[in-house]
Design an enzyme around this catalytic site. Structure first.
Site, PDB file in Angstrom:
ATOM      1  N   TYR A 119       0.685  -1.345   0.025  1.00 24.42           N
ATOM      2  CA  TYR A 119      -0.278   0.456  -0.189  1.00 24.42           C
ATOM      3  C   TYR A 119       0.517   1.238  -0.137  1.00 24.42           C
ATOM      4  O   TYR A 119       1.877   1.700   0.856  1.00 24.42           O
ATOM      5  CB  TYR A 119      -0.996   0.306   1.043  1.00 24.42           C
ATOM      6  CG  TYR A 119      -1.436   1.496   1.279  1.00 24.42           C
ATOM      7  CD1 TYR A 119      -3.268   1.996   0.927  1.00 24.42           C
ATOM      8  CD2 TYR A 119      -1.017   1.941   2.263  1.00 24.42           C
ATOM      9  CE1 TYR A 119      -3.060   2.547   1.402  1.00 24.42           C
ATOM     10  CE2 TYR A 119      -1.845   3.388   2.497  1.00 24.42           C
ATOM     11  CZ  TYR A 119      -2.798   4.002   1.430  1.00 24.42           C
ATOM     12  OH  TYR A 119      -3.508   5.235   1.861  1.00 24.42           O
ATOM     13  N   GLU A 207      -4.062   7.709  -3.435  1.00 25.86           N
ATOM     14  CA  GLU A 207      -3.200   6.289  -3.208  1.00 25.86           C
ATOM     15  C   GLU A 207      -3.029   5.617  -4.138  1.00 25.86           C
ATOM     16  O   GLU A 207      -3.445   4.956  -5.465  1.00 25.86           O
ATOM     17  CB  GLU A 207      -4.346   5.653  -2.454  1.00 25.86           C
ATOM     18  CG  GLU A 207      -4.921   6.043  -1.230  1.00 25.86           C
ATOM     19  CD  GLU A 207      -5.479   5.927  -0.577  1.00 25.86           C
ATOM     20  OE1 GLU A 207      -5.950   5.641   1.117  1.00 25.86           O
ATOM     21  OE2 GLU A 207      -6.808   4.973  -1.220  1.00 25.86           O
TER      22      GLU A 207
END
Length: 401
Positions: A119, A207
């Site tokens: 991530y 993101e």
């Protein structure tokens, strides 16, 4: 402002990030053709392009089998069938209503064969007053659970808005995630691309989830999400062009065209307030006295008759609204001017539900006199001396209606 996944990826690619090959389609036939172009003897991933997270865990409304917004397929026939289902049935996720979100575009993406997922995310840390780049070796659909239960697994570095992400910071994160060899440089390159887009395009969130290491050892951004600061769009016409109005609430789009800050909610008491903080306080006191706000609406400090009229039209377009609370503090715009705007709005729009008005500030007595003088003409307008009284009045009126 939100953008689609494919648009976010293309922005990252332009900044130097490695992304999988993909084709955007809007028909089943195009999905079939894209499969032939991208499969290379393997499969492809068909991904619904909507402004909502949790697509892979979602469900197509009205579709008999379990199918969400992300599906790996290994044949052109399956690619066509999945595309047909996604384009026909709305997609319901945790971030949509029960009716789901209509899908008009699909991304057919080449299979990157991920072996390990990570991530990456960048957001403003309000406590430090600077953006923070976050990374975790626990990437994927459950990153929220990781943040809640094992926050120590998320590594963070503060990024200077003036200098940007420094090479040593990217290397620190890459080593913390366990990258070795030439993968370190590949991961750093994607981190720099993410930070570059975030800072240069005035993003509020950026993101990559997941960032993946493939079976061949490559590092690639498999998915991306970027939100932009609406107030900075005047600096970025190239970003504003990416806006998909079909993905947004049409009432909220209408309000934005009149420079009204509006968000639709599920209650039955409309709110018209000047100032975001006052608007939130107004919603709180409505709930405190047993009511449910139908919207957040900040008309700004210098509300005009034209803006007030449009605000009332927008609020009253919601059939659930059974009462309206007007809570205005007259500062930049004096109370008597606000009262005159309300009267003009009542005459032009026609109030069919009770409108409780609480005014405070400059020329408030003159404003109350204006409202009292039109009581016979506009009986739905009711004045309240204070906010508590106003909230009780509008909650009672809405319950009665």
């Amino acid at each position: 402002m939100k953008v689609h996944e494919y648009q976010a990826k293309e922005l990252l690619a332009a900044a130097g990030a490695n992304i999988p090959r993909h084709v955007i389609v809007s028909t089943p036939a195009e999905a079939e053709k894209a499969f032939d172009q991208l499969a290379a003897g393997g499969g492809v991933v068909v991904k619904a392009q909507v402004h909502a997270g949790g697509r892979g865990q979602g469900q197509l409304v009205g579709y008999p089998d379990k199918l969400g917004g992300v599906k790996f397929v290994t044949s052109r026939e399956k690619a066509r069938a999945v595309a047909e289902a996604m384009l026909k049935h709305p997609l319901k996720t945790k971030q949509t209503g029960p009716e789901g979100q209509r899908v008009t575009k699909l991304m057919v993406q080449a299979d990157a064969e991920p072996a390990k997922e990570f991530y990456l995310g960048m957001v403003l840390d309000r406590a430090q007053g600077v953006p923070v780049l976050m990374a975790s070796a626990e990437g994927g659909m459950d990153i929220e659970e990781v943040a809640a239960k094992t926050p120590e697994k998320i590594f963070k570095v503060a990024v200077s808005p003036e200098l940007g992400l420094q090479p040593y910071q990217a290397r620190t994160l890459a080593f913390a995630l366990g990258f070795t060899g030439d993968q370190v440089e590949k991961a750093e390159k994607i981190m720099h691309a993410l930070a570059k887009v975030y800072l240069e395009k005035d993003a509020s969130l950026a993101e990559i989830n997941p960032l993946a290491v493939t079976k061949k050892g490559d590092v690639v951004a498999l998915d991306a999400k970027i939100d932009f600061d609406d107030n900075a769009l005047f600096r970025h016409p190239e970003v504003e062009q990416l806006r998909d109005l079909g993905e947004e609430n049409p009432v909220e789009v209408r309000a934005s065209k009149s420079n009204l800050n509006f968000s639709q909610l599920d209650g039955n008491i409309g709110c018209l307030v000047n100032g975001a903080g006052l608007a939130m306080g107004t919603m709180d006191i409505i709930k405190y006295h047993g009511g449910e706000p139908a919207n957040f609406l900040d008309v700004g400090g210098g509300v005009t008759p034209e803006a007030a009229i449009e605000a009332f039209r927008i609020i009253l377009s919601d059939p659930k609204v059974k009462g309206i609370l007007v809570n205005i503090f007259g500062g930049i715009a004096k109370c008597d001017l606000i009262a005159e705007a309300l009267v003009k709005a009542g005459r032009e729009v026609g109030f069919k539900v009770p409108v409780v008005v609480r005014l405070e500030g400059t020329n408030v007595e003159k404003a109350r006199e204006i409202l009292n003088n039109v009581r016979a003409e506009l009986p739905m307008i009711q004045s309240a001396a204070g906010l508590t009284e106003a909230a009780k009045m509008v909650v009672a009126a809405a319950a009665k209606a």
